[in-house]
Design an enzyme around this catalytic site. Structure first.
Site, short mmCIF file in Angstrom:
data_model
loop_
_atom_site.label_atom_id
_atom_site.label_comp_id
_atom_site.label_asym_id
_atom_site.label_seq_id
_atom_site.Cartn_x
_atom_site.Cartn_y
_atom_site.Cartn_z
N ARG A 29 19.06 30.48 -24.50
CA ARG A 29 19.69 31.77 -24.84
C ARG A 29 19.56 31.97 -26.34
O ARG A 29 20.13 31.21 -27.15
CB ARG A 29 21.15 31.79 -24.43
CG ARG A 29 21.87 33.09 -24.84
CD ARG A 29 23.06 33.37 -23.95
NE ARG A 29 23.92 34.44 -24.44
CZ ARG A 29 23.62 35.74 -24.44
NH1 ARG A 29 22.44 36.14 -23.98
NH2 ARG A 29 24.47 36.63 -24.89
N GLY A 30 18.79 32.99 -26.71
CA GLY A 30 18.44 33.19 -28.12
C GLY A 30 19.64 33.35 -29.04
O GLY A 30 19.67 32.80 -30.14
N GLU A 31 20.63 34.09 -28.63
CA GLU A 31 21.78 34.34 -29.48
C GLU A 31 22.52 33.05 -29.80
O GLU A 31 23.18 32.94 -30.84
CB GLU A 31 22.73 35.33 -28.81
CG GLU A 31 22.15 36.73 -28.65
CD GLU A 31 23.12 37.67 -27.95
OE1 GLU A 31 24.32 37.34 -27.89
OE2 GLU A 31 22.67 38.71 -27.46
N ASP A 32 22.45 32.06 -28.94
CA ASP A 32 23.19 30.81 -29.15
C ASP A 32 22.45 29.83 -30.05
O ASP A 32 23.03 29.23 -30.96
CB ASP A 32 23.46 30.12 -27.80
CG ASP A 32 24.46 30.89 -26.94
OD1 ASP A 32 25.04 31.85 -27.45
OD2 ASP A 32 24.62 30.50 -25.77
N THR A 33 21.15 29.61 -29.78
CA THR A 33 20.48 28.46 -30.41
C THR A 33 19.12 28.76 -31.00
O THR A 33 18.45 27.84 -31.47
CB THR A 33 20.31 27.34 -29.36
OG1 THR A 33 19.44 27.81 -28.31
CG2 THR A 33 21.64 26.89 -28.79
N ARG A 34 18.66 30.04 -31.01
CA ARG A 34 17.30 30.33 -31.45
C ARG A 34 17.03 29.81 -32.86
O ARG A 34 15.99 29.23 -33.14
CB ARG A 34 17.03 31.83 -31.39
CG ARG A 34 15.60 32.21 -31.85
CD ARG A 34 15.40 33.71 -31.88
NE ARG A 34 15.60 34.29 -30.58
CZ ARG A 34 14.69 34.32 -29.61
NH1 ARG A 34 13.52 33.73 -29.80
NH2 ARG A 34 14.95 34.90 -28.47
N GLY A 62 13.89 44.06 -20.52
CA GLY A 62 14.16 45.02 -19.46
C GLY A 62 14.84 44.38 -18.27
O GLY A 62 15.47 43.33 -18.39
N GLU A 96 15.03 33.31 -15.30
CA GLU A 96 14.07 32.33 -15.78
C GLU A 96 14.28 30.99 -15.10
O GLU A 96 13.35 30.31 -14.66
CB GLU A 96 14.25 32.18 -17.29
CG GLU A 96 12.96 32.19 -18.09
CD GLU A 96 13.27 32.23 -19.57
OE1 GLU A 96 12.88 33.22 -20.21
OE2 GLU A 96 13.90 31.28 -20.08
#
Length: 620
Positions: A29-34, A62, A96
């Site tokens: 999840r990008g917002e958490d650990t990107r 999308g 995913e």
């Protein structure tokens, strides 16, 4: 030998690694650990040389997974899923995850999935509790129930996989944790599935029993022998079983072509070196000699549960080397051996035997069709010839593959000619592979015995063969046992008849045919047309040891079928080494004193005379 059919490589489970673009697919999840943990992990993987995919698009996606993400999952060897506290809040992450697990299931565990629990309790992921409970409460209101159910099942499934947990980020522990992840990925990637041709025909039923044996919980060290003639699919079965099961063991090794490699200079040390490297996940260890190798192997196999496959074991001493070390294997280890040697089945420490059967008619036609037409059935105009060619192969996968591939895209006219040629001369590629068992016979005695049986005695009672060939100075009982041991003949249960696969018999007869272009210069003559020509032209030689002639076995327009045709006894006078003679509906004229004085066996059906002539050779 392959029990296989051609197929789209992207549907192949066992060859999946050949078509993989990436070593690692990173799901997070990008917002958490990107910009933190995942970025550090990505950098560490790339620095170790692993081609790693991550989605750098921070723009909101999308409704579905982007096509490039789907392709990346499909073409990755492993997936590392970073579960953070808000991972389950993203429906795209959950989609995913579902796709990753579908990829894993579709490729029979060739795709490795490593869950990483980043400050998340695995039990929360399994049961969707804690922060995941809030996320699913929102999904329950906004998403279709079936999709939510699939997400929950995926989370429960992935949480049960062996994963890695980070719950303490202090004191530099995160960097150590990342190093551990990279090492695990390296170990996973070093243990790759074996290359097996895709979409196996008739394989499921053949591997099911072996899979069950491998997967049942037991602390016993088990040894299973896969036995069968050349070209029947022993190695393919062993590779398929290995690919399905090697990851449930701490270490594994598939040692191919033991017979061939062991005969090379320093061959045993080569085998030992590969075995150690495989078991130790790629760690290279120098071995100076066989004795040193045994010590190092004993240490390695005693410390972890392993799966060991020894392919094409040909000698008892090769098996003894394994049996002597059986007690040193870690409890629950399994050993699979493939061999053509029936004698190896009698080793007292072998716990299971799997005798490979030929393919059924339906399976044979399907396999042949895939190699010839690229589909599971013949094209309509080719059905008749396909069935005839399949009959010729006798359910042997090697022959079906070789003949099928050789006729790919050819005309009906060529098919007809090829079939006619096969009836006279066997396919050379098939013969060369089947001949390995003949060449491995220990002496000329057994080879000569095999050729006699192939040319004259297939289907006859064993006791009768023994009487006949013992009379020709063979040691027939032990000789037949040696042929059984090599998979060249079998004894039909309940009938005590000696049986030989048609292609094995064809191989034996081809060996004799290649002795000379002229039939009268060969050691054995079984074609009635050749025998008739030799006897009518009186050009027999002392090379001939056995001859068969049935006057009814030739075309109707041939003079051989004339009831008036009479051969002469003098036609046999030059065959000084003739010991085996089988005549049917044959009329002879002349002095019998000149007739085959060295015969040991004569079978004459429809003997034309009322009584045996007084000058008939006494030796008869």
């Amino acid at each position: 030998m392959a029990l296989v059919k051609a197929a789209d490589p992207q549907t192949s489970s066992s060859n999946a690694s050949q078509y993989c673009r990436y070593h690692v697919f990173l799901s997070f999840r990008g917002e958490d650990t990107r910009k933190t943990f995942t970025d550090h992990l990505y950098t560490a993987l790339v620095n170790e040389g692993f081609r790693t995919f991550r989605d750098d698009d921070e723009v909101e996606r999308g409704e579905g997974i982007k096509p490039e993400l789907q392709k990346a999952i499909k073409h990755s060897r492993t997936s590392v899923i970073v579960f953070s506290k808000d991972y389950a809040s993203s429906r795209w992450c959950l989609d995913e995850l579902v796709m990753i697990l579908e990829r894993k299931r579709r490729t029979s565990d060739d795709h490795v999935v490593l869950p990483v629990f980043y400050d998340v309790d695995p039990s929360h992921v399994r049961k969707q509790t804690g922060s995941l409970a809030k996320a699913f409460a929102r999904h329950q209101k906004s998403q279709p129930l079936q999709k939510v159910k699939a997400w929950r099942e995926a989370l429960a499934e992935v949480a049960d996989l062996a994963g890695m947990v980070l719950q303490n980020q202090a004191n530099g522990y995160e960097s150590k944790f990342i190093k551990k992840i990279v090492k695990v990925i390296g170990d996973k990637l070093s243990r790759t599935p074996l290359s097996v041709a895709p979409n196996l025909v008739g394989m499921h039923s053949r591997v099911e029993r072996i899979n069950f044996w491998l997967q049942r919980r037991s602390t016993d060290v088990g040894i299973l022998v896969i036995y069968g003639m050349s070209g029947i699919g022993k190695t393919t079965i062993a590779k398929t079983v290995y690919n399905s099961n090697f990851r449930i063991f701490k270490g594994s090794s598939f040692l191919e072509n033991i017979k061939e490699v062991s005969q090379q200079p320093n061959g045993l040390v080569q085998i030992q070196t590969q075995l150690l490297s495989d078991i130790l996940n790629g760690t290279k260890m120098k071995i100076s000699n066989v004795s040193e190798g045994l010590i190092k192997i004993a240490d390695a196999i005693s410390s972890r549960r392993i799966l060991l496959v020894l392919d094409d074991v040909d000698h008892m001493d090769q098996l003894d080397a394994v049996l002597q070390m059986k007690d040193q294997f870690y409890p629950g280890s399994k050993i699979i051996i493939t061999t053509r040697r029936a004698r190896l089945l009698k080793a007292h420490q072998v716990t299971e035997v799997y005798a490979v059967e030929t393919l059924t008619q339906e399976e044979s036609l399907e396999l042949f069709s895939w190699h010839t037409f690229g589909q599971d059935h013949p094209i309509e105009d080719y059905i008749e010839y396909s069935e005839k060619l399949v009959d010729h192969c006798g359910g042997l996968p090697l022959a079906l593959k070789v003949l099928g591939s050789s006729l790919l895209g050819e005309s009906i006219c060529l098919w007809k000619s090829a079939l006619e040629k096969l009836e006279a001369i066997p396919n050379g590629d098939i013969i060369n592979k089947l001949r390995v068992s003949y060449d491995s016979l220990q002496d000329d005695h057994d080879r000569e015995l095999f050729l006699h049986i192939a040319c004259f005695f297939v289907g006859m009672d064993k006791d009768n063969i023994v009487k006949i060939l013992d009379g020709c100075d063979f040691y027939t009982i032990v000789g037949i046992q040696n042929l059984i041991d090599r998979g060249l003949v079998t004894i039909i249960d309940g009938w005590d008849k000696v049986h030989m696969h048609d292609l094995i018999r064809g191989m034996g007869r081809e060996i004799v045919r290649l002795e000379s272009k002229e039939p009268w210069k060969r050691s054995r003559v079984w074609h009635h047309k050749d025998s008739f020509k030799i006897l009518t032209e009186k050009n027999g030689t002392d090379t001939i040891e056995g001859l068969v002639l049935d006057m009814h076995m030739c075309p109707t327009n041939s003079p051989i079928n004339s009831n008036e045709k009479v051969l002469e006894t003098i036609a046999f006078s030059r065959m000084h080494e003739l010991k085996l003679l089988h005549l049917s509906y044959v009329k002879l004229d002349g002095c019998y004193a000149e007739f085959c004085t060295g015969l040991r066996w004569l079978c004459w059906l429809e003997f034309p005379l009322d009584s045996i002539p007084t000058d008939f050779p006494v030796a008869i």
